[in-house]
Design an enzyme around this catalytic site. Structure first.
Site, PDB file in Angstrom:
ATOM      1  N   GLU A   1      14.269  13.358   4.093  1.00  0.00           N
ATOM      2  CA  GLU A   1      14.328  14.713   3.544  1.00  0.00           C
ATOM      3  C   GLU A   1      13.837  15.717   4.553  1.00  0.00           C
ATOM      4  OE1 GLU A   1      10.715  15.769   3.797  1.00  0.00           O
ATOM      5  OE2 GLU A   1      11.037  13.611   3.626  1.00  0.00           O
TER       6      GLU A   1
ATOM      7  N   GLU B   1      11.791  13.102   7.201  1.00  0.00           N
ATOM      8  CA  GLU B   1      13.073  12.868   7.906  1.00  0.00           C
ATOM      9  C   GLU B   1      13.550  11.433   7.773  1.00  0.00           C
ATOM     10  OE1 GLU B   1      12.803  13.630  12.094  1.00  0.00           O
ATOM     11  OE2 GLU B   1      11.923  15.614  11.860  1.00  0.00           O
TER      12      GLU B   1
END
Ligand SMILES: Cc1cc2nc3c(=O)[nH]c(=O)nc-3n(C[C@H](O)[C@H](O)[C@H](O)COP(=O)(O)O)c2cc1C
Length: 732
Positions: free
Chosen positions: A557, A700
């Site tokens: 994310e 991430e």
């Protein structure tokens, strides 16, 4: 089921000794990670996508969905491009936070929540649809509704269709047509046979009846060798563009049979044929090559009926091919076909047999009246979320039991692989086969969104960093790209709610539900409809990645200010005070941290979110990327595909997913433990033990990527480690 839960969710138990018998596994069906009862039918181990759509079931009534953008196909590989400059934070990061000292894992049996409503749902995972999300979903029309024009029966008899046997022959040839690359024979093709096949092609429909095709029949070995050379070069270029996990698979694939077939046929389209006023081509020039493609399909079907195999080769630079074949420059090449007699026609596409891809069920792609209202003719429209939830099933007790048995017989002391034994048993239970398939290739889905709460000063980083970092992921310059390269995974970036505009880029899935959420201290973050739409983005991403052949899904994310939202969600679902679960995110100082805790507290006071209404919680205080990760977990679980969770946002999303569908947790593996205190609280509540614990706090998908080789190793050991019997090793 307690035993099964222990097997998966309480990994600190000595593994092999704690092996539950399948009967034990089936005993208590209420825990979140339970084994499927042996009484239940054991479905085929083949994953989801092969199977027809599940019946819609109303586990979670989902709202009509309105989504801002419809999507593009999943792009496999981000193309290198210069990354935009990433803005720096407004204040220096505070000193590194002391490692959280929460217990490493508090076994926390999940509440005995009601299982998903299974009424009407079959064992197979939910029906899926193409990558794009619904543009609008309406209430199902009542019987007879929607026919707003009076319909009089037509006078006279309708023209007859074919007799049953003839119709069956037509349908059979369509079902049994295959793209063939292997097993060609050298037998020559008689002229009359090839003539029949070309006649069939020439009967194809065409725009304005322009018949834009030509067929160049090639038999010479010299030309075929030249074409083979060209295709070989493109094959190498494609192989280089693949993530390592995919490239390994691709190496084994045959993609053309140019030299193995007696006849090659080039099918062209002449975009100028019929002159300037070709009916229909005026508005849509692409109709010319489409028409030639229809001629290819006719050719393919007629060839199948003759017992001739056809393999379509598209590994060419079209202009290079035109030059090499000496074709007139104004022609387009639509297809290069390899034709010959074959030893056999496989039942399934060769790519599906090789595990490269999976067939999508019809129910994924048929929409009633408006896009997103999925319904097969004669069926009521069903919504994606409830259908997905209804198809989530517990781990398979039989495969789980077999995995434990095998662990005991492997040449190592019982339990010596610790946590990895638990992971491999979980993978077996999930895939319904032991040993379980090695979860490769894998893809990390990075969902990106912005947050209205950014306005409250919860982070020193400017909001536009979300957009800039997405560009960085797509350009290949972020940590997630480096880690993905290292472990051979694909990076897929999904804009589910970035505030800024993102240009179309290979590797980016434009699925913006809204440009950032609202400020949760002032009002709801989003509407319920938007929360559902974002969940559906996650479900569809999971489905798309699995249908494209991925065997593991990793969550990732990106969203400046999203640790504030994660803390709020975790506080709701764990009951912990905001001060206990609100961390320093990117590294904030004491003052900002105090403000952040206060923001979370005020948001919870304002909305009083009810954990029994998980979609309501998401709508009030969630993030679009959190909602999409919820969908990814539900989608992965419904497709019986492992989901490796990343950090605190994934932990928050997993709490929401569990509240929607407790069994979804059985697909989850905690990739790592982040330095955020809220993550520890979430993992404890979920009863998940993280595989990697390195004080990462990046997001991430980085922690999940680092954990991927551990998960793959767990499965590989099951395949490759000898047993005491097979190796002739004496047991203790
Ligand atoms: C436009 C088009 C291009 C294709 N190009 C290739 C190709 O370059 N190499 C290959 O091995 N197969 C190629 N195929 C075959 C597909 O892989 C195949 O149709 C698909 O896997 C489904 O299998 P089936 O045709 O046996 O049902 C192509 C198919 C189409 C329709």
């Amino acid at each position: 089921a307690e035993a099964a839960e222990a097997a998966v969710a309480q990994p600190e138990q000595p593994a092999a000794e704690a092996v539950p018998a399948p009967e034990q596994l089936a005993a208590a069906p209420e825990a979140p990670v339970v084994a499927e009862t042996p009484q239940q039918p054991q479905p085929e181990p083949a994953p989801a996508a092969e199977q027809p759509a599940a019946e819609p079931a109303a586990a979670q009534p989902a709202e009509p969905v309105a989504v801002a953008e419809t999507g593009a196909p999943v792009q496999a590989e981000p193309q290198p491009q210069p990354a935009e400059t990433v803005a720096r934070p407004a204040e220096e990061p505070a000193a590194a936070e002391a490692p959280a000292d929460q217990p490493e894992q508090a076994p926390n049996p999940a509440p005995a929540e009601a299982q998903a409503d299974e009424a009407g749902s079959a064992e197979q995972p939910a029906a899926e649809q193409p990558a794009a999300e619904p543009a609008a979903a309406e209430e199902p029309a009542a019987e007879g509704e929607g026919a707003d024009l009076p319909v009089e029966p037509s006078p006279g008899e309708a023209a007859p269709g074919y007799a049953d046997a003839e119709r069956e022959a037509v349908l059979r040839v369509m079902r049994e047509r295959r793209d063939i690359r292997n097993g060609f024979r050298t037998d020559p093709i008689p002229h009359e046979v090839l003539l029949r096949v070309l006649e069939a092609a020439h009967h194809a429909p065409s725009v304005g009846h322009s018949q834009p095709w030509d067929f160049v029949v090639i038999r010479s070995a010299e030309t075929r060798r030249a074409m083979h050379e060209l295709a070989q070069r493109q094959r190498e270029a494609y192989a280089k563009s693949l993530p390592k996990g995919r490239a390994k698979q691709f190496k084994e694939l045959k993609i053309e049979a140019i030299l193995d077939t007696p006849v090659n046929i080039v099918v062209t389209a002449d975009p100028t044929r019929g002159g300037r006023h070709t009916l229909g081509r005026h508005t849509q020039p692409q109709m010319a090559p489409y028409s030639s493609a229809l001629a290819v399909e006719n050719l393919w079907l007629a060839a199948r009926a003759e017992g001739l195999g056809v393999g379509w080769v598209s590994f060419f630079d079209e202009r290079e091919m035109v030059r090499e074949l000496g074709l007139p420059e104004h022609l387009e090449v639509v297809a290069y076909l390899c034709v010959g007699y074959v030893d056999e026609f496989p039942d399934e596409p060769e790519l599906a047999q090789a595990g490269w891809s999976q067939r999508r069920p019809l129910a994924w792609v048929v929409h009633e009246e408006t896009y997103g209202r999925r319904a097969l003719p004669g069926e009521a429209p069903h919504d994606l979320l409830s259908e997905t939830v209804a198809s989530i099933r517990p781990l398979d007790a039989k495969a789980l039991g077999e995995a434990w048995e095998r662990q005991k017989r492997m040449t190592k002391p019982a339990g010596a692989l610790g946590m990895l034994e638990i992971i491999s048993a979980q993978l077996a239970g999930l895939s319904r086969v032991s040993p379980p398939p090695i979860p490769e290739p894998a893809a990390v889905a990075i969902f990106a969104g912005d947050h209205g709460v950014h306005a409250q000063g919860v982070t020193p980083w400017p909001q536009e960093v979300t957009t800039q970092m997405v560009a960085n992921f797509l350009g290949g310059g972020a940590v997630c790209n480096a880690f993905a390269n290292q472990v051979g995974a694909e990076v897929c970036v999904i804009d589910v709610g970035v505030a800024g505009d993102l240009p179309a880029t290979p590797g980016l899935l434009p699925r913006k539900v809204r440009p950032g959420t609202g400020d949760l201290t002032a009002g709801p973050a989003m509407t319920r409809e938007e929360a559902v739409a974002a969940i559906e983005v996650g479900i569809e991403t999971a489905r798309d990645l699995v249908a494209a052949g991925n065997k593991a899904l990793l969550t990732g994310e990106m969203g400046i200010a999203n640790t504030t939202v994660s803390a709020a969600l975790i506080s709701v679902f764990t009951g912990a005070d905001p001060s206990e679960v609100t961390g320093r995110g990117t590294g904030i100082n004491d003052e900002t941290h105090a403000r952040k805790v206060d923001v979370v507290r005020r948001a919870l006071e304002l909305h009083q979110p009810d954990p029994a209404d998980p979609i309501g919680v998401l709508a009030a205080i969630g993030g679009l990327e959190h909602a999409a990760i919820v969908g990814m977990i539900l989608g992965g679980a419904s497709l019986r595909t492992p989901v490796i969770l990343d950090g605190v946002s994934a932990g928050a999303a997993a709490l929401v997913a569990r509240a929607i569908a407790p069994e979804s947790l059985s697909a989850c593996i905690a990739g790592h433990r982040s330095a955020e205190p809220g993550h520890v609280a979430a993992l404890n509540k979920l009863g998940l033990r993280p595989l990697v614990d390195l004080d990462l706090r990046l997001g991430e998908g980085t922690g999940a990527l680092l954990a991927l080789p551990l998960v793959q190793s767990a499965a590989r050991a099951m395949h490759e480690v000898a047993t005491f019997d097979s190796a002739g090793v004496t047991e203790k």
